[in-house]
Scaffold this active site. Structure first.
Site, mmCIF file in Angstrom:
data_model
loop_
_atom_site.group_PDB
_atom_site.id
_atom_site.type_symbol
_atom_site.label_atom_id
_atom_site.label_comp_id
_atom_site.label_asym_id
_atom_site.label_seq_id
_atom_site.Cartn_x
_atom_site.Cartn_y
_atom_site.Cartn_z
ATOM 1 N NE ARG A 65 39.672 42.782 43.819
ATOM 2 C CZ ARG A 65 38.928 43.166 42.409
ATOM 3 N NH1 ARG A 65 38.037 43.090 43.167
ATOM 4 N NH2 ARG A 65 39.015 42.454 41.407
ATOM 5 C CD GLU A 102 33.773 38.152 26.778
ATOM 6 O OE1 GLU A 102 34.252 39.108 27.762
ATOM 7 O OE2 GLU A 102 32.797 39.023 26.262
HETATM 8 P P1 AMP Z 1 37.710 34.731 36.503
HETATM 9 O O1 AMP Z 1 38.348 34.151 36.106
HETATM 10 O O2 AMP Z 1 35.588 34.458 35.987
HETATM 11 O O3 AMP Z 1 36.188 34.030 37.552
HETATM 12 O O4 AMP Z 1 36.907 35.981 37.577
HETATM 13 C C1 AMP Z 1 37.821 36.230 38.430
HETATM 14 C C2 AMP Z 1 38.142 37.294 38.929
HETATM 15 O O5 AMP Z 1 37.778 38.137 39.189
HETATM 16 C C3 AMP Z 1 38.507 37.887 40.740
HETATM 17 O O6 AMP Z 1 39.718 37.919 40.827
HETATM 18 C C4 AMP Z 1 37.402 38.630 40.898
HETATM 19 O O7 AMP Z 1 37.921 39.453 41.527
HETATM 20 C C5 AMP Z 1 37.515 39.441 39.228
HETATM 21 N N1 AMP Z 1 36.032 39.689 39.173
HETATM 22 C C6 AMP Z 1 35.329 38.774 37.982
HETATM 23 N N2 AMP Z 1 33.877 39.229 37.856
HETATM 24 C C7 AMP Z 1 34.083 40.311 38.784
HETATM 25 C C8 AMP Z 1 32.927 41.259 39.599
HETATM 26 N N3 AMP Z 1 31.685 40.927 39.033
HETATM 27 N N4 AMP Z 1 32.991 41.938 40.287
HETATM 28 C C9 AMP Z 1 34.373 42.203 40.893
HETATM 29 N N5 AMP Z 1 35.312 41.464 40.685
HETATM 30 C C10 AMP Z 1 35.070 40.464 39.578
#
Ligand code: AMP
Length: 181
Positions: A65, A102
């Protein structure tokens, strides 16, 4: 600066899907910003206004995205766009960075010549959302490893209770358009 009614139009355009992709997650669906010309336009105008004077050389977007917002913004700013992709998608020589999930690991990659040899290229990192920050932290490290300088990391929204922005701020300032969600 976003006016409060503009912020509301963008916020209201985000669709929340409970229990996707697994129970307990509230998925923030930005496809409903993209298909809403007013919300998408307001968001991109705001990002252009914020970054036009930062003398960026590139915008780097995170798979997938981040590509949409990043490529549109790069075009608006008149700079190049660089994709940071999930492992195995980029065809040329890459630099990669692992990060923990996780359970287990994931990996992102960037082309070794992504910044076209520009020394200390000024790069804005962008994605739709920061949660734990693992993906963005790995992406920001890749920018630095491939000769760029991460000037700022930008997200449409941030799940601050997961601590991602704090972690990422060790590398570069973090900006979230809608703040904490
Ligand atoms: P993180 O590495 O945990 O910060 O996860 C970020 C990535 O996961 C990004 O590319 C987001 O688009 C996706 N992501 C994580 N949680 C969500 C959520 N609740 N809704 C939409 N996209 C998420």
């Amino acid at each position: 600066m976003l006016k409060s009614e503009e912020r509301k139009i963008i916020t209201d355009a985000i669709r929340e899907i409970p229990d996707f992709p697994k129970p307990g997650i509230i998925f923030k669906d930005i496809s409903t910003i993209l298909n809403n010309a007013e919300a998408f336009g307001l968001l991109m105008d705001h990002l252009k206004e914020r970054y036009i004077s930062m003398e960026l050389d590139f915008v780097a977007g995170i798979d997938a995205r981040g590509f949409i917002f990043g490529a549109a913004l790069a075009r608006d700013l008149g700079v190049g766009f660089v994709p940071v992709r999930k492992k195995g998608k980029l065809p040329y020589t890459t630099i990669s960075e692992k990060y923990s999930l996780e359970y287990g690991f994931d990996e992102v990659e960037i082309h070794i010549d992504a910044f076209r040899g520009i020394k200390d290229a000024r790069v804005l990192l962008i994605d739709d959302l920061i949660a734990t920050g693992g993906t963005a932290f790995a992406a920001a490290n890749l920018i630095e490893k491939s000769g760029g300088k991460c000037i700022e990391s930008c997200f449409i929204m941030s799940l601050d209770f997961l601590g991602g922005s704090k972690k990422l701020e060790n590398i570069a300032p973090v900006y979230s358009v809608l703040g904490e969600s």
